[in-house]
Design an enzyme around this catalytic site. Sequence first.
Site, short mmCIF file in Angstrom:
data_model
loop_
_atom_site.label_atom_id
_atom_site.label_comp_id
_atom_site.label_asym_id
_atom_site.label_seq_id
_atom_site.Cartn_x
_atom_site.Cartn_y
_atom_site.Cartn_z
N ASP A 229 51.86 17.08 -16.26
CA ASP A 229 50.62 16.33 -16.21
C ASP A 229 51.00 14.85 -16.35
O ASP A 229 52.06 14.52 -16.90
CB ASP A 229 49.65 16.76 -17.32
CG ASP A 229 48.22 16.32 -17.00
OD1 ASP A 229 48.04 15.48 -16.10
OD2 ASP A 229 47.28 16.82 -17.65
N TRP A 230 50.13 13.99 -15.89
CA TRP A 230 50.47 12.56 -15.78
C TRP A 230 50.82 11.94 -17.15
O TRP A 230 49.98 11.87 -18.04
CB TRP A 230 49.32 11.80 -15.11
CG TRP A 230 49.50 11.69 -13.63
CD1 TRP A 230 49.50 10.53 -12.90
CD2 TRP A 230 49.75 12.73 -12.67
NE1 TRP A 230 49.74 10.80 -11.57
CE2 TRP A 230 49.89 12.13 -11.39
CE3 TRP A 230 49.89 14.10 -12.76
CZ2 TRP A 230 50.15 12.87 -10.24
CZ3 TRP A 230 50.16 14.84 -11.60
CH2 TRP A 230 50.28 14.23 -10.38
#
Length: 815
Positions: A229-230
């Site tokens: 995830d970012w």
Amino acid sequence: MKYKDLIEKMTLEEKASLMSGKDFWQTQDIKRLGINNMFLADGPHGIRKQAAAADHLGLNASIPATCFPTAATVANSWNVELGEQMGEYLGEEAVAQGVHVLLGPGINMKRNPLAGRNFEYFSEDPFLAGKLAAGMIKGIQSHGISACVKHFAVNNQEERRMAIDTIVDERTLREIYLTAFEIAIKEGKTKTVMSAYNMLNGTYTNENIHLMRDILRNEWKYDGVVVTDWGGSNDRVAGLVAGNELEMPTTAGETNEEIIEAIKTGKIKEEVLDENVDRLLDLIFTTDKALKESQKEINQEKHHRMAQTVAEESIVLLKNEEQILPIKKGTKVAIIGDFAKEARYQGAGSSIVNPTKLDSTLDGIKECEFVSIGFEPGFDRYGKKSQKKIDQACALAKNADVVLLYIGLDEVTEAEGLDRQSMEIPENQIELLTALQKVNPNIVAILSSGAAVEMPWIGKVKGLVHGYLSGQAGAKAILRVLSGDVNPSGKLAESYPIHYEDTPSCYQFPGKEVSVEYREGPYIGYRYYDTANVAVLFPFGFGLSYTTFEYADIQVAKEGVTFTLTNTGGRAGSEVTQLYVGCKSTNIFRPKKELKGFTKVFLLPGETKTVTIPFDDKTFRYFNIKTNSWEIEAADYELMIGASIADIRLKDVIAIEGTGAPLPYDQNELPSYYSGKANHVSQEEFEQLLGRKVPESKWDRTKALGYNDTIAQCQYAKSGFARFIFKTINFSHWFLKKIGKRSTANLIMMSIYHMPFRGVARMTGGVINMPMLDGILMIMNGQFMKGLRHLLKERKKKVKREKLKTTMVQATKEM
Ligand code: BGC
């Protein structure tokens, strides 16, 4: 390895360069070897491709795309084929916008109704969520591009989402939190999986060997790509070892260097990198080929109509006293509520879509056969009670036959990064409803929210239509249900408790410091209410129709359950029939009933169909912690066909042979789990279930702050400066809320307050690197001058390195 020859031609630096993003949304390319970059874009219910400034919070506008209903809405359709079709439409738009990987669907379990991203997720039931996700993935990937199922796994709260450690026992993990992913991966065949921000039992998910290797790769045979995830990468090398091919977004090469270093110093073998590169190359080449070969034009009107169809199948009719609905031709209706003017149709955060068009209730009403006598907002969407607005609404309501009251949660309340504070809808809406009921009792409420809300006001309405977050065409779809042009067929994919305090995880949600303990075990949602006999407002699987259905003739065979379904009413309609299974033996604790199959059946008035719901590998299985595998207990199993979990129409019993595994538990040690009353489990009992001590859940306030501590932890930092920063953040949050800037206040919580220090380096695209972060941490830990000197020195070094790099690139170009 599939790309062995190509990989052999690559330098170590080139291989490492592929392991993280080139920028916020794109992967790295290697032009000399014909390796193009991929574009990744959100999100689950529409494409959020940002053309200009990039962010992962949904702040900057994206290219217009169809905004379909969110997953919480689609789930109510219980229609896998429809989900697949919606996926096809999404995939087509992704292709048209040059997107290789579409970051969705999101399939985390709804452990608690307040979890901030519930609107983006399907259900509290893993079987339902998994099946719908698999359909959607197939649809998206039918265009040759990749879906990306997220967030793997146990990502069920927004508070401290990038740092929280989820403590969960192995059986609950497998049966509840991983089953939907298992279905999405095995049946949906997703090509990409996004790891979650949080830790699972002490290790960040993308580094968690048990999750990523033992389960995902070895058991489920997944050979696709895992993307972080970012900003969710912690130890890049540990992630690589666990099989995390891609880190997003870019770290300006910093973490690629860490990989190179680890190989050069012999910490890991180069083959580990090669395996990751091989899988990533496959994704790049296949999706890139698909993009090149696909059609780029989309018919926006057709897509808008599809969004409407999905909404129509997903709207849930929750109450219909005196058959107030459908509204008859010529009825005089008063339209009241701010949501009628501006539809609430999606949530906030990374999933936000810039719609191609937006249907409005006030326009749509003109096409209906009932007569609108006017509109009054009745309340301020974000404000306090307005007596004037209430009075105006009441004046209008007096003259109507029926009041259509549009209420719900606002955009700021349901947002990524923030959990809700309560299950209530705003007080000013309830005040309006109370006043309206006094002047006109014929009220139909139209509710918009992406998650369960409390309804102490339910007695004041005769009709209740839940539109959830129904996308850009939702307003029209709702009107068609109100008018009877569409016979509602949605059923709730989550339970509606009467009070928040009834929910099984309410004492363990959210985790506020180090960890969150899933003490309720497998008893989430209906698994708890149904087993512990806790009354609910609306049960899982519930939804009314304008017609009626009769269930008969249950027959059980080895392959599944068959019965007949008749439409006994006067209108055509669809019914979601549900198969629940309960084990008669009490040797192993389990929920009284669990969903193991469903099918949606369309019937004309008077028509009868024979329906079969097949068994599969999940129908009778449970996860045995002694054998560490799926087993079947030899027992009699009750098969229940229902219109909801609480409305079982047909029953039968089947004897099933077991796999002979030893019993996993000692009943005396787990009384809450054996009784199902698992909302107040003691630490000792939870430890019995877990098979070990729970880790300390409170912060060690004597310890210096480190990479994975959050900015919020500055509250106990050694340095007065850090504590001052904390107070300033807290004050700004309070002040912004006070002056009505709730959305900016939320942003502070999400992108600063709950951000681990590591995020400062991981999310700034190289502006701040890890050595500079060390300086920042020294400052926070009370060594102000030393830290500042370190920060400046490292910054200087970074600038020098960057200059050198630019000169070298320039020189190579000129050669
Ligand atoms: C969200 C993901 C999303 C990513 C990129 C993250 O903050 O958790 O769901 O795909 O941002 O926008």
